[in-house]
Design a protein around this motif. Sequence first.
Motif, PDB file in Angstrom:
ATOM      1  N   ILE A 373       0.841  -1.202   0.000  1.00 13.38           N
ATOM      2  CA  ILE A 373       0.000   0.000   0.000  1.00 13.38           C
ATOM      3  C   ILE A 373       0.875   1.250   0.000  1.00 13.38           C
ATOM      4  O   ILE A 373       0.633   2.202  -0.741  1.00 13.38           O
ATOM      5  CB  ILE A 373      -0.945  -0.009   1.231  1.00 13.38           C
ATOM      6  CG1 ILE A 373      -1.916  -1.196   1.130  1.00 13.38           C
ATOM      7  CG2 ILE A 373      -1.701   1.311   1.348  1.00 13.38           C
ATOM      8  CD1 ILE A 373      -2.769  -1.223  -0.102  1.00 13.38           C
ATOM      9  N   THR A 377       1.279   4.008  -3.087  1.00 13.50           N
ATOM     10  CA  THR A 377       1.012   5.411  -2.816  1.00 13.50           C
ATOM     11  C   THR A 377       2.194   6.267  -3.256  1.00 13.50           C
ATOM     12  O   THR A 377       2.023   7.309  -3.885  1.00 13.50           O
ATOM     13  CB  THR A 377       0.718   5.630  -1.316  1.00 13.50           C
ATOM     14  OG1 THR A 377      -0.272   4.673  -0.905  1.00 13.50           O
ATOM     15  CG2 THR A 377       0.200   7.030  -1.049  1.00 13.50           C
ATOM     16  N   LEU A 382      -1.952   5.253  -5.838  1.00 10.30           N
ATOM     17  CA  LEU A 382      -2.983   5.064  -4.822  1.00 10.30           C
ATOM     18  C   LEU A 382      -3.208   6.391  -4.095  1.00 10.30           C
ATOM     19  O   LEU A 382      -2.246   7.063  -3.725  1.00 10.30           O
ATOM     20  CB  LEU A 382      -2.483   4.006  -3.829  1.00 10.30           C
ATOM     21  CG  LEU A 382      -3.467   3.008  -3.231  1.00 10.30           C
ATOM     22  CD1 LEU A 382      -4.189   2.249  -4.328  1.00 10.30           C
ATOM     23  CD2 LEU A 382      -2.723   2.031  -2.333  1.00 10.30           C
ATOM     24  N   ARG A 414      -8.903   1.379  -0.229  1.00  7.86           N
ATOM     25  CA  ARG A 414      -8.138   2.485  -0.813  1.00  7.86           C
ATOM     26  C   ARG A 414      -8.546   2.659  -2.270  1.00  7.86           C
ATOM     27  O   ARG A 414      -9.014   1.717  -2.920  1.00  7.86           O
ATOM     28  CB  ARG A 414      -6.636   2.209  -0.727  1.00  7.86           C
ATOM     29  CG  ARG A 414      -6.095   2.195   0.689  1.00  7.86           C
ATOM     30  CD  ARG A 414      -6.142   3.561   1.349  1.00  7.86           C
ATOM     31  NE  ARG A 414      -5.079   4.426   0.870  1.00  7.86           N
ATOM     32  CZ  ARG A 414      -3.852   4.439   1.388  1.00  7.86           C
ATOM     33  NH1 ARG A 414      -3.544   3.646   2.400  1.00  7.86           N
ATOM     34  NH2 ARG A 414      -2.944   5.253   0.910  1.00  7.86           N
ATOM     35  N   LEU A 416      -7.501   3.322  -6.084  1.00  7.38           N
ATOM     36  CA  LEU A 416      -6.489   3.331  -7.126  1.00  7.38           C
ATOM     37  C   LEU A 416      -6.804   4.527  -8.025  1.00  7.38           C
ATOM     38  O   LEU A 416      -7.950   4.716  -8.414  1.00  7.38           O
ATOM     39  CB  LEU A 416      -6.558   2.021  -7.912  1.00  7.38           C
ATOM     40  CG  LEU A 416      -5.438   1.684  -8.887  1.00  7.38           C
ATOM     41  CD1 LEU A 416      -4.145   1.384  -8.124  1.00  7.38           C
ATOM     42  CD2 LEU A 416      -5.815   0.471  -9.744  1.00  7.38           C
ATOM     43  N   VAL A 431      -8.764  -2.631  -2.775  1.00 11.75           N
ATOM     44  CA  VAL A 431      -8.446  -1.486  -3.621  1.00 11.75           C
ATOM     45  C   VAL A 431      -9.419  -1.464  -4.795  1.00 11.75           C
ATOM     46  O   VAL A 431      -9.678  -2.496  -5.421  1.00 11.75           O
ATOM     47  CB  VAL A 431      -6.988  -1.567  -4.134  1.00 11.75           C
ATOM     48  CG1 VAL A 431      -6.685  -0.410  -5.074  1.00 11.75           C
ATOM     49  CG2 VAL A 431      -6.009  -1.576  -2.965  1.00 11.75           C
ATOM     50  N   SER A 433     -10.550   0.974  -8.323  1.00 12.28           N
ATOM     51  CA  SER A 433     -10.045   2.072  -9.156  1.00 12.28           C
ATOM     52  C   SER A 433     -11.044   3.219  -9.236  1.00 12.28           C
ATOM     53  O   SER A 433     -12.250   3.027  -9.127  1.00 12.28           O
ATOM     54  CB  SER A 433      -9.715   1.574 -10.555  1.00 12.28           C
ATOM     55  OG  SER A 433     -10.886   1.176 -11.234  1.00 12.28           O
TER      56      SER A 433
END
Length: 637
Positions: A373, A377, A382, A414, A416, A431, A433
Amino acid sequence: MRTTKWMFTVALLVSISATAQQAAESQSGSHNAVQSNPAVPTSAPPAPGYPDISPSRPEQQQSGATAPSSQQAMSQQPTSQQPTSSQTQQQAASQATMPAPAPSTLPQPTTMDQVVDRFIEREHGLMKALATRTPVVETYLQNLTADPQLGPVPSADHYFLGRMDMGETVDRKDYLKEQEKGMETRLMGGFNKLFKVQYQPLGFSWMVYADRTDFDRSHYDFHYIRREFLGDVRCLVFDVTPKKNSGKGRFLGRVWVEDQDYNIVRLNGTYVPAPRNSYFFHMDSWRLNLIPGYWVPAYIYSEEGDFSAGVKNKMAFKAQTRIWGYDLKKDGKDDELTQIRVDSVKDESAAVQDASPLQAERQWQQQAEDNVIERLTQAGLLAPEGDVDHILQTVVNNLEVTNNIDLPRPVRTRVLLTAPLETFSVGNTIVISRGLIDVLPDEASLAAVLSHELAHIVLGHNLGSKYAFNDRMLFSDDSTYANLGFKHIPEEETAADKKAIDLLNNSPYAQKLDNVGLFFKALQARAPQLNALLTTHLGNPLAEAGTVNRLTALATKGPALDNAKLDQVAALPLGGRVKINPWDDKAEMVKTAPVAITSARDKMPFEVTPFFPRLARWGASTAAATPTTASNAPSSN
Ligand SMILES: [Zn+2]
């Protein structure tokens, strides 16, 4: 910890009818327009010789390229620039890495000639201020074909993602090196014979500046047109034409200049003349005031094609280019040594002894999860944890609570930052998008795509524990896709889909699965044409070879897809839900009023549309952008 009862996230439910969000934004800034300027560029006659490779074609098309904005107004006063304390706090974090605003050496302009001198100076100042930056650039392009009912619809698509060096030349290191080669070859095959046209990824980011080297009075003529509001920002509008014999590839079009510091905030036009056998696209380029004193390039829309009667439309496309990650570290060599954060694993058992084998296994997996992660990022792929995650976590929580799922660690989510439709999970982090959140019509559909990843977690399909070794995080940003991957084997995919259906049937979304069925039908209807949008880079694809393979049991649910039914919104256009701050990569939900759909052509499922960001000055911008959804996020923890 998670809440004990499920809840709908109001924001998502009400936005089921909010399909044409960007259109809504573009209208909302209209106030007492003093000048009327009919926007009827579509009635312009087809340019003669359009399908040829004549170098003069861009000029001939120019008349239709500068679509006047519907937002002009002169009576509105600029909003106050005083940031509130919470905004100041937010901004303080990234302020350290922002370029300091350079004061102008020129006097405050009193004539239009002085305004021109001033914005030329500011443009060169911006190039200097951003010269050390290497933002992420994403271009998503849809080729178009005419559909009698729906108008221009996608016939194929292409995707480019890279880092752009804002230094000496506008250059891109491509994340997708391998695939790009293939894409270029395909494009050459498809278009080369007709036009010798390539959709060079570089081409779409050219228009971050009007002219990198020679933006001055000796190469250009500037003509003041009028004042006009773009969002909250009053602008002076100038037409820019290259002087005779000033060289190839000069900017021809219009610039909007804000009237406080005289920065260019929007460029619209093309480049002339094109080199032999090549072609410059028309572009509409927008900047945002994300740091004090500068407006940074954020969105570029490009469109070619004419669908009026009698036109042989051999090349037609729409493309969105988004730029973000300005605040990413340029020289990542040291930062590639990802720090391991183990805060959240800190002895929850309160036992002062070694971890048991099972505990050790879980800690190992979390270490891998945290590594991945953090690395994603850092690479600008991310979004940092934020408001969108609260909504996603509420939906996941609803699925967990109603299914009595109790995991040793809470599930995190999270965003994307990229457009292709994809989800994947790393350890306990799901994750999803930006593009996928954009096109989902409602909360039940969001729950469906998240339920597949939750199912992987519940079933213990843990992937990626090899990333607990830090040497595996040592790679350059542009090789991220080559070094990370979270694809499951087909057996795990089947099991996760089966489990996901169980989770949904026990959830508050059980009654709304007809809508989800419609979404998957819409996806199937467009899947053969949207190969690039459905090509995933980290997780399993939702569709392969034009056939949807995710949650196929749901696609049989619900009514048949019917474009003529205006109340049937099966999937939304791209770009309507999630907004990314190009400076710090923060994601937030777009706040727009629903716009009524008046024809089947308004639906535009999975399609690319022009950009019309509501411009605001720095300081005022964070207030305007505060998502309504923040208050709907779960607070009962
Ligand atoms: Zn899966």
